[in-house]
Scaffold this active site. Structure first.
Site, PDB file in Angstrom:
ATOM      1  N   SER A 184       0.808  -1.215   0.000  1.00 43.40           N
ATOM      2  CA  SER A 184       0.000   0.000   0.000  1.00 43.40           C
ATOM      3  C   SER A 184       0.844   1.268   0.000  1.00 43.40           C
ATOM      4  O   SER A 184       0.436   2.289  -0.554  1.00 43.40           O
ATOM      5  CB  SER A 184      -0.941   0.005   1.213  1.00 43.40           C
ATOM      6  OG  SER A 184      -1.872  -1.046   1.131  1.00 43.40           O
ATOM      7  N   HIS A 247      -0.273   3.681   4.535  1.00 36.05           N
ATOM      8  CA  HIS A 247      -1.078   4.358   3.523  1.00 36.05           C
ATOM      9  C   HIS A 247      -0.790   5.857   3.530  1.00 36.05           C
ATOM     10  O   HIS A 247      -0.585   6.475   2.473  1.00 36.05           O
ATOM     11  CB  HIS A 247      -2.570   4.137   3.794  1.00 36.05           C
ATOM     12  CG  HIS A 247      -3.006   2.711   3.751  1.00 36.05           C
ATOM     13  ND1 HIS A 247      -2.659   1.791   4.714  1.00 36.05           N
ATOM     14  CD2 HIS A 247      -3.782   2.041   2.857  1.00 36.05           C
ATOM     15  CE1 HIS A 247      -3.194   0.622   4.422  1.00 36.05           C
ATOM     16  NE2 HIS A 247      -3.873   0.741   3.294  1.00 36.05           N
TER      17      HIS A 247
END
Length: 299
Positions: A184, A247
């Site tokens: 991610s 993230h």
């Protein structure tokens, strides 16, 4: 009768020209009437989605698939291969959501094993389940391949890896007791760079496409981050908690370094002060994160 024929010939030629049946095919109307191949249509779509309007013609003039988008394809194959290895050849109760196999992997980032420095990067190859690997692969292929066709593999690779490293370092600082798996950080670096480019160049891009691009990114990021927060704080599954901070770290790296790379199409980055500002900022963050992990981490 001869006079009629002589008077009709110039008119007939003119009609042929205006209708484009003969001479019109090779005249100034060539771009509008000639048959466009699949490759050219593909590159036209890429230029519309990835670049401001004034750069479309410049991109199409130099567009080619050599070299092909090899970086993002190889990274995706590597991540899929590692997932299959742990899903099939390692003992698992189920392979839809992987368990003990990935937590004991030498690739997974774990706070108590952070002295094994490769884990700050290698965690990107390990995924916790089918929905995890599919989500990352779909996003990085859909976005990474067009970006690599425009900006080539070196730029995309730098942004992707900067996001991966920034994600793990940010997680080690702000969520130091959690484990980390998945790509991610790299995916969000690509998204962040593309998002900033779409926002900054909104007026130069096709407005409807600009709104659509930004809206899709907001929906995807909001949904994914929401699911990551739910998985981190609201589920009570036995085992290690997976951090969501990668993230954010990857997204910030993309919105800085990624924006500079992706907005400087066909320009010399070394002469761009934004490039050096982002590089210095990233190096300062890197040094701080290393010192934090050595001296201050509670893990």
């Amino acid at each position: 009768m001869d006079i009629d024929i002589e008077e009709q010939d110039p008119l007939a030629v003119d009609l042929v020209d205006r209708d484009g049946r003969q001479m019109g095919d090779t005249g100034g109307d060539d771009d509008g009437n000639r048959k466009v191949g699949c490759c050219e249509r593909f590159h036209r779509s890429i230029s519309k989605w990835m670049l401001p309007e004034e750069l479309h013609e410049q991109y199409r003039d130099r567009a080619n698939c050599c070299p092909p988008p090899i970086f993002i394809i190889l990274i995706s194959i590597g991540e899929l291969a590692v997932f299959i290895y742990y899903a099939v050849w390692k003992p698992q109760k189920q392979w839809v959501t992987l368990g003990e196999g990935i937590w004991n992997s030498p690739l997974t980032y774990k706070a108590d094993r952070r002295e094994e420095a490769w884990r700050f990067v290698s965690y990107m190859f390990v995924h916790a389940g089918v929905e995890h690997i599919l989500g990352n692969l779909v996003m990085q292929l859909l976005l990474g391949i067009p970006l690599e066709l425009v900006h080539k593999g070196f730029e995309v690779g730098m942004v992707y890896m900067a996001g991966v490293l920034a994600g793990s370092l940010a997680s080690s600082i702000f969520d130091p007791l959690s484990a980390l798996v998945g790509a991610s950080g790299g995916v969000y670096a690509l998204i962040g760079g593309y998002f900033m480019n779409a926002v900054v160049n909104f007026r130069e891009m096709i407005p409807l496409l600009g709104v659509f691009r930004i809206g899709v990114i907001v929906i995807i990021v909001g949904t994914d981050v929401g699911f990551a927060l739910y998985r981190r704080f609201l589920t009570h599954d036995v085992g290690l908690k997976v951090s969501f901070v990668a993230h954010i770290g990857g997204g910030v790296a993309g919105m800085t370094i990624g924006y500079v790379f992706f907005s400087a199409y066909n320009q010399k980055l070394l002469k761009d002060p934004r490039f050096w500002l982002c590089i210095v900022g990233y190096v300062v963050f890197l040094l701080f994160a290393v010192l934090f992990n050595i001296f201050l981490s509670p893990a």
